[in-house]
Design an enzyme around this catalytic site. Structure first.
Site: not given
Length: 253
Positions: A147, A196
């Protein structure tokens, strides 16, 4: 060559050198993080930042419920679907504006950045964080953040290349600021949602931004060779518009 022409060439070269320096700096940071990641251990600041975004008692994200909803929505701006729609929208605008060369460059930059991210993920194969609960589902590996990297490669590339076809500085500044802001929010959302490590996002930003800058420099090179249109002119071919102060068109020789 007049004095004004010399100053125009000097400003153009300074911009190119600055762009190369920024791209090199981003790649150096990425390489440093990648070297640490090869040990398959989270970095110290990874744990600190990830836990700082959680409450101490039940490991929920900090803030009221609407903050979690907001970041869940923001992270969608880095999804494949949204990025593809944004890219197609910009390509459509460029084709209508008769800038087919720039449109092709946008397509190549976004597709290339996506493929590069996939290759890096396969190579490093870093597991997702197991320190906190994941708020959204994930399927791929963790490093670098897809992303963060693809949104940087896409939004920054789109911003920089759209800025190249604007003749007014305020429009260029606004476009690039919006691109940076969206890229930043997407990356932060991935850490907040627990999917993440912060180093994943930082590496994604660095790699994606470096890729976008290199594509921007390629656009400058192609404009100098009159293979894509300079600012203020439709279609490809020799420049006839007035040189731009920040992104001057190459003088016709």
């Amino acid at each position: 060559m007049t004095f004004s022409s010399l100053m125009s060439v000097a400003r153009r070269e300074v911009l190119a050198i600055a762009g190369l320096a920024l791209a090199a700096g981003g790649l150096l940071v990425f390489a440093s993080l990648a070297d640490e990641i090869m040990e398959q251990e989270p970095l110290h600041f990874d744990r600190v930042l990830l836990l700082a975004l959680r409450t101490g008692d039940n490991n929920d994200p900090i803030g009221p419920p609407w903050v979690e909803i907001m970041f869940t929505d923001l992270t969608s701006l880095g999804s494949t679907t949204i990025l593809a729609l944004a890219t197609l929208g910009v390509i459509g605008y460029l084709l209508i504006a008769r800038r087919s060369g720039t449109a092709l460059l946008v397509l190549g930059a976004v597709v290339g950045g996506t493929l590069l991210n996939n290759l890096l993920k396969l190579f490093f194969d870093r597991p997702r964080p197991d320190l906190v609960a994941h708020i959204v589902d994930t399927q791929t590996t963790s490093f670098p953040s897809g992303h963060a990297m693809i949104s940087a490669a896409t939004y920054l590339t789109l911003g920089l290349l759209l800025a190249r076809v604007q003749t007014r500085r305020i429009f260029r500044v606004y476009i690039i600021a919006v691109a940076i802001g969206i890229t930043f929010l997407v990356g932060v959302s991935r850490v907040y949602l627990g999917v993440h490590w912060p180093s994943d996002v930082l590496a994604g930003w660095c790699a994606g931004a470096s890729w976008a800058i290199l594509c921007w420099l390629l656009a400058i090179f192609l404009q100098r060779r009159h293979q894509i249109a300079p600012p203020g002119e439709e279609g490809a071919g020799p420049a006839t518009a007035e040189p731009d102060e920040a992104f001057p068109a190459s003088p016709v020789r």
